[in-house]
Design an enzyme around this catalytic site. Structure first.
Site, PDB file in Angstrom:
ATOM      1  N   SER A 143       0.871  -1.190   0.000  1.00 44.53           N
ATOM      2  CA  SER A 143       0.000   0.000   0.000  1.00 44.53           C
ATOM      3  C   SER A 143       0.900   1.230   0.000  1.00 44.53           C
ATOM      4  O   SER A 143       2.062   1.149   0.426  1.00 44.53           O
ATOM      5  CB  SER A 143      -0.855   0.010   1.266  1.00 44.53           C
ATOM      6  OG  SER A 143      -1.451   1.282   1.441  1.00 44.53           O
ATOM      7  N   TYR A 156      -2.542  -1.351  10.445  1.00 43.37           N
ATOM      8  CA  TYR A 156      -2.457  -1.513   8.988  1.00 43.37           C
ATOM      9  C   TYR A 156      -1.121  -0.947   8.482  1.00 43.37           C
ATOM     10  O   TYR A 156      -0.412  -1.592   7.699  1.00 43.37           O
ATOM     11  CB  TYR A 156      -3.636  -0.780   8.339  1.00 43.37           C
ATOM     12  CG  TYR A 156      -3.751  -0.941   6.841  1.00 43.37           C
ATOM     13  CD1 TYR A 156      -4.215  -2.122   6.287  1.00 43.37           C
ATOM     14  CD2 TYR A 156      -3.408   0.102   5.977  1.00 43.37           C
ATOM     15  CE1 TYR A 156      -4.350  -2.265   4.911  1.00 43.37           C
ATOM     16  CE2 TYR A 156      -3.533  -0.035   4.602  1.00 43.37           C
ATOM     17  CZ  TYR A 156      -4.006  -1.214   4.073  1.00 43.37           C
ATOM     18  OH  TYR A 156      -4.130  -1.357   2.712  1.00 43.37           O
TER      19      TYR A 156
END
Ligand code: BGC
Length: 255
Positions: A143, A156
Site C-alpha cells: 500500500s 495496517y
C-alpha cells in the site's frame, strides 16, 4: 501470452484487487489457485471467469492469519497443479480505530493476515522452489501506507511497513536462488475494502482532491503491473516497491 505454463497463487482472490489479478494472470496464460476466506461465491465467480478466459483454476479456502492453513494452501496448490511458480500476497484487511482504542484482537488480526500470512506463504513457496531447483516470483500487494502515515489505521500501517522490509530483506536472501520479490503499492482503489469511503460523498470528495489524476484507481490498474512483475520481462527487478496511486503519495502542496 507472458505466463504460459506458469502456476500462480493469488491470496484473497474472491473479490477486489485479488480477483482482477487472478483474471489478468489467467489472460496471460497462467493456471490460477484462487484463495478465499469468507466469500466462496466470489471465489466461484473468479473461477468461472478464469475458465471463460481459457485458463485453469482451482479454489482453496484458507485463513491467511493461520500459519498452518497458509502452509496447507500452498501445498494444496502444488498438489493440484504439480508445481507453483508465482505467489501474489494480496489478502489484506484493515480496521479503523484511534491508536488508543486498538484492541489486541484487531491488532493481531491485521498483522497476522497482512504480514504473517504473506511471510509464511512466501516461505512455503521458497521451500518448494528450492526442492525443485526452480526460479520463482513473489509479489506483495502492499500500500502507499508502507511509507505514508494513515491516522486511525496504525496496525495496517505497521503491517505494510513490515511488508516493505520483507521485500528488501528477502530480495537479498533469495536473489542467489533466482527468486525475485517486489511490492505493488496501491493508493485508493475502488474495492470492497473501501466500501465505507465510497459511500461517504464528503470523504470521497476530500480524497479525490489529493489525487492528481482525479479519480480512484481500478483493480485492473494494479493487476497489469502485477502481470508484468510476474513475467520474464521483470527478471532483473527485485526488492522494489511500485506505487499505483494516481499521484496521491507525493501530492503534498502548500495552498
Ligand atoms: C487503504 C485504503 C485507503 C488507501 C489510500 C489503502 O491502502 O486500504 O483504505 O483509502 O490506502 O489512503
Amino acid at each position: 501470452m507472458k505466463l504460459e505454463g506458469k502456476v500462480a497463487l493469488v491470496t484473497g482472490s474472491s473479490q477486489g484487487i485479488g480477483q482482477a489479478i487472478a483474471l489478468k494472470l489467467a489472460s496471460e496464460g497462467a493456471s490460477i489457485v484462487i484463495d478465499y476466506r469468507s466469500h466462496p461465491e466470489g471465489a466461484e465467480e473468479t473461477l468461472k471467469q478464469v475458465n471463460n478466459i481459457g485458463s485453469k483454476g482451482y479454489t482453496v479456502k484458507a485463513d491467511l492469519g493461520n500459519v498452518q492453513q497458509v502452509q496447507d494452501l500452498v501445498n494444496a496448490a502444488i498438489q493440484h497443479f504439480g508445481k507453483l511458480d508465482i505467489l501474489v500476497n494480496n489478502a489484506g484487511v484493515e480496521r479503523h480505530a484511534p491508536f488508543w482504542e486498538v484492541t489486541e484482537s484487531d491488532y493481531d488480526m491485521v498483522l497476522n493476515v497482512n504480514l504473517k500470512g504473506a511471510f509464511f506463504a512466501a516461505q512455503a513457496l521458497v521451500q518448494h522452489l528450492i526442492e525443485t531447483k526452480r526460479p520463482g516470483k513473489i509479489i506483495n500487494i502492499s500500500s502507499v501506507h508502507e511509507d505514508l502515515p494513515f491516522p486511525n489505521f496504525a496496525p495496517y500501517c505497521l503491517s505494510k511497513g513490515g511488508m516493505k522490509m520483507m521485500a528488501r530483506d528477502l530480495a537479498v536472501e533469495l536473489g542467489p536462488l533466482g527468486i525475485t520479490i517486489n511490492n505493488v503499492a496501491p493508493g485508493a482503489i475502488e474495492t470492497p475494502i473501501n466500501t465505507k469511503l465510497l459511500n461517504d460523498a464528503e470523504k470521497l470528495g476530500a480524497l479525490l482532491q489529493n489525487i492528481p489524476l482525479n479519480r480512484l484507481g481500478k483493480s485492473e490498474d494494479v493487476a497489469s503491473l502485477v502481470a508484468f512483475l510476474a513475467s520474464e520481462d521483470a527478471d532483473y527487478i527485485t526488492g522494489s516497491t511500485f506505487v499505483v496511486d494516481g499521484g496521491l503519495l507525493w501530492n503534498y502542496h502548500e495552498q
